[in-house]
Design a protein around this motif. Structure first.
Motif, mmCIF file in Angstrom:
data_model
loop_
_atom_site.group_PDB
_atom_site.id
_atom_site.type_symbol
_atom_site.label_atom_id
_atom_site.label_comp_id
_atom_site.label_asym_id
_atom_site.label_seq_id
_atom_site.Cartn_x
_atom_site.Cartn_y
_atom_site.Cartn_z
ATOM 1 N N LEU A 232 68.032 57.938 24.137
ATOM 2 C CA LEU A 232 67.033 57.823 25.204
ATOM 3 C C LEU A 232 65.809 58.616 24.750
ATOM 4 C CD1 LEU A 232 66.438 56.750 28.049
ATOM 5 C CD2 LEU A 232 67.330 58.891 28.961
ATOM 6 N N THR A 233 64.748 57.890 24.385
ATOM 7 C CA THR A 233 63.536 58.517 23.867
ATOM 8 C C THR A 233 62.525 58.691 24.989
ATOM 9 O OG1 THR A 233 63.902 57.507 21.704
ATOM 10 C CG2 THR A 233 61.699 58.356 22.145
ATOM 11 N N PHE A 234 61.951 59.888 25.082
ATOM 12 C CA PHE A 234 60.931 60.202 26.086
ATOM 13 C C PHE A 234 59.568 60.251 25.399
ATOM 14 C CE2 PHE A 234 64.869 61.800 27.747
ATOM 15 C CZ PHE A 234 64.792 61.583 29.117
ATOM 16 N N TYR A 235 58.602 59.534 25.991
ATOM 17 C CA TYR A 235 57.219 59.561 25.514
ATOM 18 C C TYR A 235 56.368 60.243 26.576
ATOM 19 C CZ TYR A 235 58.799 56.169 22.065
ATOM 20 O OH TYR A 235 59.481 55.533 21.042
ATOM 21 N N GLN B 175 48.459 66.860 33.992
ATOM 22 C CA GLN B 175 49.234 65.698 34.439
ATOM 23 C C GLN B 175 49.729 64.932 33.215
ATOM 24 O OE1 GLN B 175 47.603 63.101 37.554
ATOM 25 N NE2 GLN B 175 48.209 61.334 36.324
ATOM 26 N N TRP B 176 51.064 64.672 33.172
ATOM 27 C CA TRP B 176 51.674 64.003 32.028
ATOM 28 C C TRP B 176 52.507 62.819 32.510
ATOM 29 C CZ3 TRP B 176 51.303 65.877 26.873
ATOM 30 C CH2 TRP B 176 50.611 67.086 26.748
ATOM 31 N N GLU B 177 52.208 61.680 31.943
ATOM 32 C CA GLU B 177 52.998 60.470 32.207
ATOM 33 C C GLU B 177 54.280 60.521 31.374
ATOM 34 O OE1 GLU B 177 51.513 56.064 31.759
ATOM 35 O OE2 GLU B 177 52.310 56.814 29.854
ATOM 36 N N VAL B 178 55.412 60.070 31.964
ATOM 37 C CA VAL B 178 56.692 60.041 31.266
ATOM 38 C C VAL B 178 57.175 58.596 31.191
ATOM 39 C CG1 VAL B 178 59.067 60.894 31.189
ATOM 40 C CG2 VAL B 178 57.265 62.329 32.150
ATOM 41 N N GLN B 179 57.414 58.099 29.983
ATOM 42 C CA GLN B 179 58.019 56.787 29.777
ATOM 43 C C GLN B 179 59.238 56.948 28.883
ATOM 44 O OE1 GLN B 179 55.727 53.223 29.325
ATOM 45 N NE2 GLN B 179 53.765 54.333 29.502
ATOM 46 N N THR B 180 60.204 56.059 29.042
ATOM 47 C CA THR B 180 61.458 56.164 28.289
ATOM 48 C C THR B 180 61.758 54.862 27.570
ATOM 49 O OG1 THR B 180 62.778 55.485 30.198
ATOM 50 C CG2 THR B 180 62.420 57.846 29.893
ATOM 51 N N SER B 181 62.443 55.008 26.429
ATOM 52 C CA SER B 181 62.917 53.858 25.651
ATOM 53 C C SER B 181 64.412 54.039 25.419
ATOM 54 C CB SER B 181 62.183 53.775 24.314
ATOM 55 O OG SER B 181 62.791 52.817 23.466
ATOM 56 N N PHE B 182 65.205 53.040 25.809
ATOM 57 C CA PHE B 182 66.660 53.114 25.690
ATOM 58 C C PHE B 182 67.099 52.313 24.478
ATOM 59 C CE2 PHE B 182 70.958 51.534 27.104
ATOM 60 C CZ PHE B 182 71.602 52.752 26.996
ATOM 61 N N PRO C 101 59.339 50.768 25.719
ATOM 62 C CA PRO C 101 59.265 51.852 26.705
ATOM 63 C C PRO C 101 58.918 51.322 28.086
ATOM 64 C CG PRO C 101 58.046 52.401 24.728
ATOM 65 C CD PRO C 101 58.382 50.951 24.623
ATOM 66 N N THR C 102 59.497 51.954 29.092
ATOM 67 C CA THR C 102 59.191 51.625 30.483
ATOM 68 C C THR C 102 58.903 52.925 31.206
ATOM 69 O OG1 THR C 102 61.525 51.755 31.094
ATOM 70 C CG2 THR C 102 60.672 49.586 30.481
ATOM 71 N N PRO C 103 58.079 52.879 32.257
ATOM 72 C CA PRO C 103 57.799 54.115 32.993
ATOM 73 C C PRO C 103 59.064 54.689 33.608
ATOM 74 C CG PRO C 103 56.217 52.412 33.540
ATOM 75 C CD PRO C 103 57.296 51.731 32.757
ATOM 76 N N ALA C 104 59.259 55.989 33.448
ATOM 77 C CA ALA C 104 60.352 56.663 34.142
ATOM 78 C C ALA C 104 60.034 56.666 35.617
ATOM 79 C CB ALA C 104 60.510 58.091 33.619
ATOM 80 N N MET C 105 61.017 56.281 36.426
ATOM 81 C CA MET C 105 60.750 56.081 37.845
ATOM 82 C C MET C 105 61.319 57.227 38.661
ATOM 83 S SD MET C 105 59.081 53.423 37.350
ATOM 84 C CE MET C 105 58.652 53.028 39.037
ATOM 85 N N GLY C 106 60.521 57.732 39.571
ATOM 86 C CA GLY C 106 60.955 58.785 40.467
ATOM 87 C C GLY C 106 61.663 58.215 41.673
ATOM 88 N N THR C 107 61.964 59.057 42.624
ATOM 89 C CA THR C 107 62.638 58.624 43.838
ATOM 90 C C THR C 107 61.626 58.100 44.839
ATOM 91 O OG1 THR C 107 62.505 60.851 44.743
ATOM 92 C CG2 THR C 107 64.478 60.303 43.491
ATOM 93 N N THR D 24 60.815 54.874 48.065
ATOM 94 C CA THR D 24 60.865 53.436 48.292
ATOM 95 C C THR D 24 59.441 52.919 48.497
ATOM 96 O OG1 THR D 24 62.998 53.716 49.396
ATOM 97 C CG2 THR D 24 61.872 51.604 49.703
ATOM 98 N N PRO D 25 58.881 52.160 47.564
ATOM 99 C CA PRO D 25 59.490 51.862 46.265
ATOM 100 C C PRO D 25 59.405 53.082 45.366
ATOM 101 C CG PRO D 25 57.272 50.997 46.351
ATOM 102 C CD PRO D 25 57.546 51.555 47.718
ATOM 103 N N PRO D 26 60.230 53.143 44.311
ATOM 104 C CA PRO D 26 60.157 54.305 43.429
ATOM 105 C C PRO D 26 58.826 54.350 42.712
ATOM 106 C CG PRO D 26 61.574 52.614 42.496
ATOM 107 C CD PRO D 26 61.259 52.167 43.881
ATOM 108 N N ALA D 27 58.291 55.547 42.595
ATOM 109 C CA ALA D 27 56.993 55.720 41.948
ATOM 110 C C ALA D 27 57.179 56.142 40.511
ATOM 111 C CB ALA D 27 56.182 56.765 42.702
ATOM 112 N N GLN D 28 56.184 55.862 39.692
ATOM 113 C CA GLN D 28 56.241 56.248 38.298
ATOM 114 C C GLN D 28 56.258 57.770 38.199
ATOM 115 O OE1 GLN D 28 53.384 54.286 35.871
ATOM 116 N NE2 GLN D 28 53.657 55.661 34.115
ATOM 117 N N ALA D 29 57.085 58.285 37.273
ATOM 118 C CA ALA D 29 57.284 59.727 37.178
ATOM 119 C C ALA D 29 56.182 60.368 36.350
ATOM 120 C CB ALA D 29 58.639 60.032 36.555
ATOM 121 N N TYR D 30 55.612 61.415 36.901
ATOM 122 C CA TYR D 30 54.649 62.254 36.202
ATOM 123 C C TYR D 30 55.126 63.700 36.300
ATOM 124 C CZ TYR D 30 51.225 58.440 35.999
ATOM 125 O OH TYR D 30 50.579 57.266 35.737
#
Length: 434
Positions: free
Chosen positions: A215-218, A226-233, A238-244, A246-252
């Motif tokens: 699991l790679t974190f970019y 402020q830092w954007e977090v995206q992951t590659s499995f 890579p896709t945006p890491a999603m926070g909690t 509804t709807p889930p927001a992109q994780a920063y």
């Protein structure tokens, strides 16, 4: 004539020599406890003349074992155990007969029992369902399972800190990267183009079958603090890491002016401001998807080079590679997947009167009415000593002292023989007078 006194003295000295000889013979026997011959005098007297008669000799009153501590010698076998203090190992034979020993030369038999000869060491086993020690009741023979420990998916441990914990320092001196399309910005993240992200790191995670995945974190600095977090499995796009939410927001990741995580003014992740949950599809037929939380709770943004470490609770299948026993008797198995597991606990027994125990041979004693019932407990508790692994308790026989005692007993024997010889000479003189 007083032949009886001399004869009783010879018998007493002979018994003393027997005890001393047995001690010397077992000076190198592991866990052996030396004995002491104790004697009593003999009188044949009535109330009327008890103050005017000489004694008629000596008799052996008892052979009392001395349960003092022996020296401790270290070994290379983790199942060699030494008791430091009071107590005895509780062992049973295949027929269920219970005895007690200080001989800690244990090993595994072909069925996984911890044995000394044909005697099985007893203790508290581990409950197969809960994985906890099953204390209480009658101690059971300890049988170690030498099979595989099994696999566990990341986030499946059920512990409070389950999942993946990522600790990073994001370099605060890095420039902001504009995500807008060229020529104004660099556009979307492209793993082949390092100019589209600030830093990256990879962590290993495990699915329900114990298969390892990457699991790679970019991390991309999209604004000050402020830092954007995206992951590659497994190398996927890579896709945006999603926070909690509804709807889930992109994780920063948001930081304050001191470089610490800002947990109060983060509008897009969960209330804590630094956790998100990732859901991944296992491609190899394992339970899918598997979901686990990812925490950045201890991450910082300082003006130093990027760094990242992580911990996670998943693991692959593993085989038993080693065993250790701590001072409280807990047996821990070490497995090839770096996991450890409690697989039992040794118990000790003690008695109100240890000298009342019946010697059974083979460094074992049996419980008697005189010894009192066995009090069983964990090593180091109550009046029980602790255990030392990879060590053995030597015989407590003082060989130098026994050799001195041997000389003394020999002299006593010679002196008693002299009394008989003197009585014989006197008797012969009386006969010659006739």
């Amino acid at each position: 004539m007083g032949f009886q006194q001399g004869l009783s003295g010879l018998n007493a000295s002979s018994k003393s020599l027997d005890v001393i000889g047995n001690n010397i013979a077992n000076a190198s026997t592991v866990g052996f406890k030396g004995s002491r011959a104790e004697f009593a005098d003999i009188y044949a007297a009535t109330f009327a003349n008890s103050g005017t008669l000489a004694g008629i000799g000596a008799r052996l009153d008892s052979v009392a074992q001395q349960f003092g501590q022996g020296n401790i010698s270290t070994t290379s076998n983790p199942l060699d155990l030494a008791i430091t203090g009071n107590g005895f190992y509780r062992v049973v034979d295949p027929n269920g007969s219970v005895s007690y020993s200080r001989n800690g030369q244990f090993q595994l038999d072909r069925n996984g029992y911890i044995v000394n000869g044909n005697q099985r060491l007893t203790g508290w086993p581990v409950d197969a369902r809960s994985g906890l020690l099953n204390k209480g009741g009658v101690p059971q023979p300890l049988q170690l399972t030498v099979g595989n420990v099994g696999a566990s998916a990341t986030g499946a441990s059920g512990l409070a800190n389950a999942g993946l914990a990522m600790i990073t320092n994001l370099d605060g001196s890095k420039p902001v990267i504009d995500r807008t399309a060229p020529p104004t910005g660099v556009g979307p993240l492209n793993v082949q183009d390092p100019s589209t992200y600030s830093d990256a790191t990879t962590a290993s995670v495990y699915d329900a079958q114990g298969v390892r995945h990457s699991l790679t974190f970019y991390f991309t600095k999209t604004a000050p603090n402020q830092w954007e977090v995206q992951t590659s499995f497994d190398g996927a796009n890579p896709t945006p890491a999603m926070g909690t939410g509804t709807p889930p927001a992109q994780a920063y990741l948001y930081f304050d002016g001191n470089g610490k995580l800002d947990t109060t003014s983060n509008p897009t992740t969960n209330a804590a401001g630094f956790n998100f949950t990732t859901t991944l599809a296992a491609p190899n037929g394992a339970t899918s998807p598997f979901t686990f939380p990812v925490s950045f709770a201890k991450s910082t943004q300082f003006g130093s080079a990027f760094g990242a470490t992580y911990t996670q609770d998943g693991y692959a299948d593993g085989t038993l590679t080693g065993i250790s026993v701590d001072k409280s008797g807990i047996i821990v198995g070490s497995y090839s997947n770096s996991q450890t597991k409690v697989i039992g606990q040794v118990v000790l027994a003690n008695f109100a009167n240890s000298q009342g125990l019946q010697p059974l041979g083979d460094n074992r004693w049996g419980e008697t009415f005189a010894s009192g019932a066995a009090n069983v407990g964990d090593p180091g508790s109550s009046n029980l000593g602790g255990l030392q692994s990879s060590a053995l308790e030597d015989s407590n026989v003082d060989l130098t002292g026994e050799l001195v005692n041997l000389i003394t007993a020999q002299r006593n024997y010679q002196a008693n023989a002299k009394t008989i010889s003197a009585q014989d000479t006197i008797l012969q003189t009386l006969v010659n007078l006739g």
